[in-house]
Write a protein that holds these residues in place. Structure first.
Motif, short mmCIF file in Angstrom:
data_model
loop_
_atom_site.label_atom_id
_atom_site.label_comp_id
_atom_site.label_asym_id
_atom_site.label_seq_id
_atom_site.Cartn_x
_atom_site.Cartn_y
_atom_site.Cartn_z
N PHE A 1 0.86 -1.17 0.00
CA PHE A 1 0.00 0.00 0.00
C PHE A 1 0.91 1.24 0.00
N PRO A 2 0.34 2.43 -0.24
CA PRO A 2 1.17 3.63 -0.12
C PRO A 2 1.93 3.68 1.20
N GLU A 3 1.27 3.22 2.26
CA GLU A 3 1.94 3.00 3.53
C GLU A 3 1.83 1.50 3.81
N VAL B 1 1.55 -11.38 13.65
CA VAL B 1 1.87 -9.96 13.87
C VAL B 1 1.41 -9.16 12.65
N VAL B 2 0.68 -8.08 12.90
CA VAL B 2 0.26 -7.17 11.83
C VAL B 2 0.81 -5.79 12.17
N ALA B 3 1.61 -5.25 11.23
CA ALA B 3 2.22 -3.94 11.43
C ALA B 3 1.71 -2.97 10.37
N SER B 4 1.09 -1.88 10.83
CA SER B 4 0.56 -0.86 9.92
C SER B 4 0.25 0.38 10.75
N PRO B 5 0.50 1.56 10.20
CA PRO B 5 0.14 2.78 10.96
C PRO B 5 -1.36 2.93 11.16
N PHE B 6 -2.15 2.08 10.47
CA PHE B 6 -3.61 2.19 10.55
C PHE B 6 -4.26 1.08 11.39
N VAL B 7 -3.45 0.13 11.88
CA VAL B 7 -4.05 -0.99 12.59
C VAL B 7 -4.50 -0.58 13.99
N LEU C 1 1.02 -1.60 15.76
CA LEU C 1 1.42 -3.02 15.84
C LEU C 1 0.37 -3.82 16.60
N ARG C 2 0.02 -4.98 16.03
CA ARG C 2 -0.90 -5.89 16.72
C ARG C 2 -0.27 -7.28 16.68
N ILE C 3 -0.13 -7.91 17.85
CA ILE C 3 0.47 -9.24 17.94
C ILE C 3 -0.45 -10.16 18.73
N ASP C 4 -0.74 -11.33 18.16
CA ASP C 4 -1.63 -12.31 18.79
C ASP C 4 -0.94 -13.67 18.87
N GLU C 5 -1.09 -14.30 20.02
CA GLU C 5 -0.56 -15.66 20.17
C GLU C 5 -1.53 -16.64 19.52
N ILE C 6 -0.99 -17.55 18.72
CA ILE C 6 -1.83 -18.53 18.01
C ILE C 6 -1.82 -19.88 18.73
N ALA C 7 -0.65 -20.40 19.02
CA ALA C 7 -0.54 -21.72 19.67
C ALA C 7 0.93 -21.97 19.96
N LEU D 1 -7.33 -6.25 8.02
CA LEU D 1 -7.16 -5.53 6.76
C LEU D 1 -8.38 -4.68 6.43
N ASP D 2 -9.57 -5.17 6.77
CA ASP D 2 -10.78 -4.37 6.57
C ASP D 2 -10.68 -3.06 7.37
N HIS D 3 -10.24 -3.22 8.60
CA HIS D 3 -10.09 -2.04 9.47
C HIS D 3 -9.03 -1.09 8.91
N ILE D 4 -7.91 -1.64 8.47
CA ILE D 4 -6.82 -0.83 7.92
C ILE D 4 -7.28 -0.05 6.70
N GLN D 5 -8.01 -0.72 5.82
CA GLN D 5 -8.48 -0.04 4.60
C GLN D 5 -9.51 1.06 4.91
N GLU D 6 -10.33 0.82 5.91
CA GLU D 6 -11.29 1.85 6.32
C GLU D 6 -10.55 3.09 6.83
N GLU D 7 -9.52 2.85 7.61
CA GLU D 7 -8.75 3.97 8.15
C GLU D 7 -7.97 4.68 7.05
N MET D 8 -7.47 3.92 6.09
CA MET D 8 -6.72 4.51 4.98
C MET D 8 -7.62 5.39 4.11
N ALA D 9 -8.88 4.99 3.99
CA ALA D 9 -9.82 5.72 3.11
C ALA D 9 -10.30 7.03 3.71
N LYS D 10 -10.12 7.20 5.01
CA LYS D 10 -10.58 8.43 5.65
C LYS D 10 -9.72 9.60 5.20
N PRO D 11 -10.37 10.74 4.91
CA PRO D 11 -9.57 11.91 4.50
C PRO D 11 -8.66 12.37 5.63
#
Length: 225
Positions: free
Chosen positions: A63-65, A103-109, A114-120, A144-154
């Motif tokens: 993405f751009p970011e 781990v998901v890293a994005s300025p919009f998450v 940064l979001r990190i979740d234990e799986i097993a 990703l849905d959340h990230i795209q929503e945040e990215m789309a905001k002006p």
């Protein structure tokens, strides 16, 4: 799969772990989705764990970011970049199970980016990877849905202030500090005695001039009989 805490730190700091990185363009993501990219990431993670090796498998969406989705092995829910902080929570000589983290890293998450979740645990992942991979895929879609929503905001930009509403710089006023004058009130003490203290200033003598009036002359008349 278990590891000594200190040895885990050394391995990460030395780069003694497997690292794979795959890229997905924003256009490809929009057209084909994320599944194909995640399938490769899952396969890399499973292969390394099966060999009792530590792994960091990245999928970067350009993405751009950029957004980076990572499946990695660790011993606590801290990314590899913060490995020095592990001993704040675990003893260096402890033997602990190796775990799998998403781990998901994005300025919009989120605010931290940064979001990190234990799986097993790594052992449980090997035996239940099919179910766990589906769970991770669903979690990635949600984020990703959340990230795209945040990215789309002006983006908020500062609005220019009209010239007629611009504040005129306040004039600097030099305040003079008035010096307070100390007024000493003289206290007059009434003295009932005729004698004055030695400290008192002697009063000026008032000399009364007494003017003697001439006594009226008395003329005695003698009457001769």
């Amino acid at each position: 799969m278990e590891i000594n805490v200190h040895k885990f730190q050394e391995a990460i700091l030395d780069g003694s772990f497997e690292h794979t990185e795959n890229h997905l363009t924003a256009a490809a993501f929009k057209k084909d989705g994320i599944e194909a990219g995640l399938t490769k990431v899952f396969a890399d993670a499973r292969k390394a764990i099966d060999k009792q090796q530590l792994i960091q498998a990245d999928l970067v969406i350009d993405f751009p970011e950029p957004t980076t989705i990572t499946v990695e092995t660790g011993i606590i829910n801290l990314p590899f970049a913060n490995v020095n902080k592990v001993t704040n929570f675990l003893e260096a000589d402890e033997i602990v199970p190796v775990r799998v983290y998403l781990v998901v890293a994005s300025p919009f998450v989120n605010v931290s980016g940064l979001r990190i979740d234990e799986i097993a645990t790594a052992a449980d992942y090997l035996t239940g990877f099919e179910t766990l991979n589906k769970q991770m895929t669903a979690s990635v879609h949600e984020k990703l849905d959340h990230i795209q929503e945040e990215m789309a905001k002006p983006k908020e930009t500062a609005k220019p202030v009209p010239a007629n509403k611009q504040k005129t710089p306040a004039k600097k006023t030099t305040r003079r500090t008035a010096t307070k004058r100390t007024t000493t009130r003289k206290t007059t003490k009434k003295t009932t005695t005729a004698a004055k203290t030695s400290a008192a200033k002697p009063a000026a003598k008032i000399t009364k001039r007494t003017t003697k009036k001439a006594a009226p002359k008395t003329t005695r008349r003698t009457t001769k009989k």
